[in-house]
Design a protein around this motif. Sequence first.
Motif, short mmCIF file in Angstrom:
data_model
loop_
_atom_site.label_atom_id
_atom_site.label_comp_id
_atom_site.label_asym_id
_atom_site.label_seq_id
_atom_site.Cartn_x
_atom_site.Cartn_y
_atom_site.Cartn_z
N GLY A 150 0.70 -1.23 -0.06
CA GLY A 150 0.04 0.14 0.02
C GLY A 150 0.81 1.19 -0.04
O GLY A 150 0.44 2.24 -0.37
N ASN A 151 1.99 1.21 0.32
CA ASN A 151 2.96 2.29 0.30
C ASN A 151 4.29 2.00 0.22
O ASN A 151 4.85 1.50 1.23
CB ASN A 151 2.85 3.14 1.55
N SER A 152 5.09 1.82 -0.78
CA SER A 152 6.43 1.46 -1.01
C SER A 152 7.48 2.25 -0.54
O SER A 152 8.81 1.60 -0.12
CB SER A 152 6.75 1.40 -2.68
N GLU A 153 7.13 3.42 0.37
CA GLU A 153 7.93 4.40 0.81
C GLU A 153 7.91 4.07 2.26
O GLU A 153 8.68 4.75 3.06
CB GLU A 153 7.85 5.56 0.70
N ALA A 154 7.05 3.22 2.68
CA ALA A 154 6.84 2.73 4.29
C ALA A 154 8.10 2.30 4.73
O ALA A 154 8.99 1.72 3.95
CB ALA A 154 5.68 1.87 4.48
N SER A 155 8.69 2.57 6.06
CA SER A 155 9.78 1.93 6.74
C SER A 155 10.11 0.44 6.31
O SER A 155 9.10 -0.49 6.79
CB SER A 155 9.94 2.20 7.99
N PRO A 156 11.12 -0.01 5.71
CA PRO A 156 11.32 -1.37 5.78
C PRO A 156 11.82 -2.15 6.95
O PRO A 156 11.87 -3.51 7.12
CB PRO A 156 12.29 -1.61 4.84
N SER A 157 12.07 -1.39 8.07
CA SER A 157 12.37 -1.83 9.33
C SER A 157 11.31 -2.41 10.36
O SER A 157 11.77 -2.68 11.40
CB SER A 157 13.58 -0.78 9.96
N ARG A 158 10.31 -1.78 10.01
CA ARG A 158 9.14 -2.35 10.76
C ARG A 158 8.90 -3.79 11.13
O ARG A 158 9.14 -4.45 9.85
CB ARG A 158 7.60 -1.68 10.33
N LYS A 159 9.11 -4.50 12.14
CA LYS A 159 8.82 -5.80 12.44
C LYS A 159 7.54 -6.16 11.79
O LYS A 159 6.41 -5.58 12.24
CB LYS A 159 9.29 -6.27 13.82
N ALA B 231 17.25 6.51 8.59
CA ALA B 231 18.15 7.73 8.10
C ALA B 231 18.97 7.71 9.06
O ALA B 231 20.20 7.83 8.45
CB ALA B 231 17.04 9.01 8.14
N HIS B 232 19.02 7.67 10.18
CA HIS B 232 20.20 7.44 11.41
C HIS B 232 21.12 6.47 10.95
O HIS B 232 22.27 6.56 11.20
CB HIS B 232 19.57 7.55 12.71
N ASN B 233 20.71 5.23 10.74
CA ASN B 233 21.22 3.97 10.41
C ASN B 233 21.71 3.76 9.04
O ASN B 233 22.30 2.72 8.73
CB ASN B 233 20.54 2.90 11.04
N ALA B 234 21.37 4.84 8.13
CA ALA B 234 21.72 4.46 6.65
C ALA B 234 23.04 4.25 6.34
O ALA B 234 23.97 4.96 6.95
CB ALA B 234 20.95 5.78 5.87
N ALA B 235 23.38 3.39 5.38
CA ALA B 235 24.67 2.98 5.10
C ALA B 235 25.19 3.99 4.08
O ALA B 235 26.31 4.22 3.95
CB ALA B 235 24.58 1.69 4.40
N THR B 236 24.22 4.92 3.45
CA THR B 236 24.92 5.89 2.31
C THR B 236 24.08 7.14 2.47
O THR B 236 22.91 7.12 2.87
CB THR B 236 24.70 5.38 0.77
N PRO B 237 24.55 8.28 2.06
CA PRO B 237 23.87 9.41 2.17
C PRO B 237 22.43 9.34 1.21
O PRO B 237 21.54 10.14 1.87
CB PRO B 237 24.98 10.67 1.60
#
Length: 245
Positions: free
Chosen positions: A76-85, A203-209
Amino acid sequence: EPFSVRQASRVPTLFQSSKAPMGDGEQVTRREWFSMIPAMTGGVAAAYSLAVAQAEASDFTPGGTLVDRNVGITVGNSEASPSRKVDNANVLFYQDYYFKFGTAAPWLEPGNSDFPKAMPFTRSQQRYDALKKYQSRILEGLARIKTLGDGEIADPTTQDVYFLRPMGLLANNMLASENTGSTNELLLARWYINEMYLLIGDAHNAATPEAAKASAAAAQKAANSFVNMMNRVITEKVGDKFEYL
C-alpha cells in the motif's frame, strides 16, 4: 465408502500442520488427505478444496484478523519503513493502522481531505486542552523533522528530541474519546507517528547519504500526513493549525 460432510469436517486444515489429528488420536498427512479426495462425494471434496485454497491465500494481520488479501509492512505504500517488524514489536504505538489492517497507509497530501473520508467527533474542550498541553513540544519536534539531513540525525530510539510520544497523546485526544474508544482514524494517526519513528531511525542508520536522504524525505511525508489529520480537527475554537513541513 464415500465421505460424509461430517467426516470431511474432521480433516485438518492443511496450512496449519503437515500432520494433524482427525480424532481419537488418528493422524493424517497432506499426502493421505489428497489420497482421500477420490473417495469423497464430489460436492464435499470440491467445497473442502475451495476452503483450503481460500485459507492458503489469506493471511493474518498483527492484530489477529484473517484477511483475504496481501499483508505486509510496505503493502500500500512502497516508501513505508522496511525496518518495521512484521509483528509490530518495534514501534512506539503497538495498536496502529498496520496492527489492524496489516498494510501500510498512503501519505496524505497537505490540505487534502479525501482520506479518511470523515473524522470522529470529540468535544471541542477536549481538543483545546490537549492542543494547549502538547502543541509547543510537537512544534519543536516537527521543526527537527523538517531539517532532517542538514546535520547529524539523532537516534529516535535513544533521544526523544522529535517529541513523537506527545504527538501520540495529542492524537488520542483529537481522534478518540471514552465513548468511541480507539477509532480507525486514531490508528491511522499512530501509524504515521510510528513511521516517523522508524524512518528517522532508518535515516540515522543508513549506509549511504542517498539512503539517509530517502528515509528523511519519507519521514517528512509521514509528518505532513500527521499534520493533515490534526489540522482537520483543529477548528478556530480549538486553536492554531500546524504548518506543513
